[in-house]
Design an enzyme around this catalytic site. Sequence first.
Site, short mmCIF file in Angstrom:
data_model
loop_
_atom_site.label_atom_id
_atom_site.label_comp_id
_atom_site.label_asym_id
_atom_site.label_seq_id
_atom_site.Cartn_x
_atom_site.Cartn_y
_atom_site.Cartn_z
N GLY A 171 10.90 -15.63 -34.58
CA GLY A 171 10.15 -16.68 -34.49
C GLY A 171 8.54 -16.35 -34.16
CE1 TYR A 228 15.11 -25.85 -26.52
CE2 TYR A 228 14.33 -26.51 -24.23
CZ TYR A 228 14.07 -25.84 -25.33
OH TYR A 228 12.98 -24.72 -25.20
#
Length: 311
Positions: free
Chosen positions: A21, A175
Site C-alpha cells: 500500500g 471491515y
Amino acid sequence: MPHHDDITIDDLSGKRAVVTGASDGIGLGIATRLAGAGAEVVLPVRNPRKGAAAVAKIRQQHPQAKLTLEDLDLSSLASVAALGEKLCAEGAPIHVLVNNAGVMTPPDRQTTADGFELQFGTNHLGHFALTAHLMPLLRAGHARVTSQTSVAARSGAINWKDLNWEHSYDGMAAYRQSKIATGLFGLELSRRSAAAGWGITSNVSHPGVAPTNLLAARPEVGRASDTMGVRLIRWFSARGLVVGTVGSAQLPALMAAASAQAKDGAFYGPQWLGHLGGPPGEHDLWKPLRDNDNAARLWTASEELTGATFP
C-alpha cells in the site's frame, strides 16, 4: 532523523524493507521514511502508474533512494504467490515487512479473484499469504513484521458462521472483522515465531483516524464520491482537533517497524484520547485482539482458505 512532532527511527542502511500500500497515503509516507533512513524499499503495487508516481515523490525527497517497484494485487492469491516466488528466487533477505495496504467499506459486497469477501480477502488473507510466501526471506533477515490494524478493531468480532459475509453483508462489520483478523494474525505470528524459533519478531500498529484515501471516492470499490465521514475528518484534521494528519498517522507503524524501542508482540497507535490522533506510543490491546484462542483458530482457517502455510 526527526521531522515535525516525530520519532527517531533506526539507521536502515543495508536493510531491505517491503511496504504494501505504498503508492499513496500512509503507506507512501512509511516507504519515504524508510528510504530516507537508508533502507532499500520494495513497493509492491497494484497500479503501476501510481507506483511510478510514488517512486518519483520519494526521490524528490531522497534522490539516492534505493527503490524497487513490484506487481502485487492482494485480492489475488495467484498474484501474492507470484511476488513471493519472484522475491524468493532473487534471494535478498527482508529485514522489515509492513503489512499496510487495505480497502474499506465498499457499499455493496464484492469479492476477490478467489471468491473471498473483498475486505477480509485483501486486508487479512492477502497479507497472511504474502507473509507466508516471504518467510524464507524474513527468517534470513531476522525480520520485524508490522501489521496495520484499525480503530475499527476496537469493537466487533470474527463472523465465524459466515467469514465471507455471503448471507447478510454489512460493510462496516466486515471491515471490522478484516482488521481484527489483521491484528490477531500479527500477534499470533509473534507467539508462533517465539515458540518455533523462526527468528522473526512481529507487532501490530494502527494509524488512528486521518484524512487518507481509504474513505475517499474510490470508484473501483463502488464509492463514487467522498463519504461524509472523510469530509468531517478533513475538517477536524486541518484544525488539529481530535484526529490526526496523514503525516502523524504513519508514525505508529514506523515506530513499530523501525524503532529500536519497539517490542515484539506489542501494539502501537496514537496517544490522544480515544487513540484517534496524536503522537505514537504503545497501548493496551483492544478486547477483540486479546483472544488467543480466536487467533489460533483464525490462523488455521487462514491456512485452509489460502493454501499458504508457515514452517
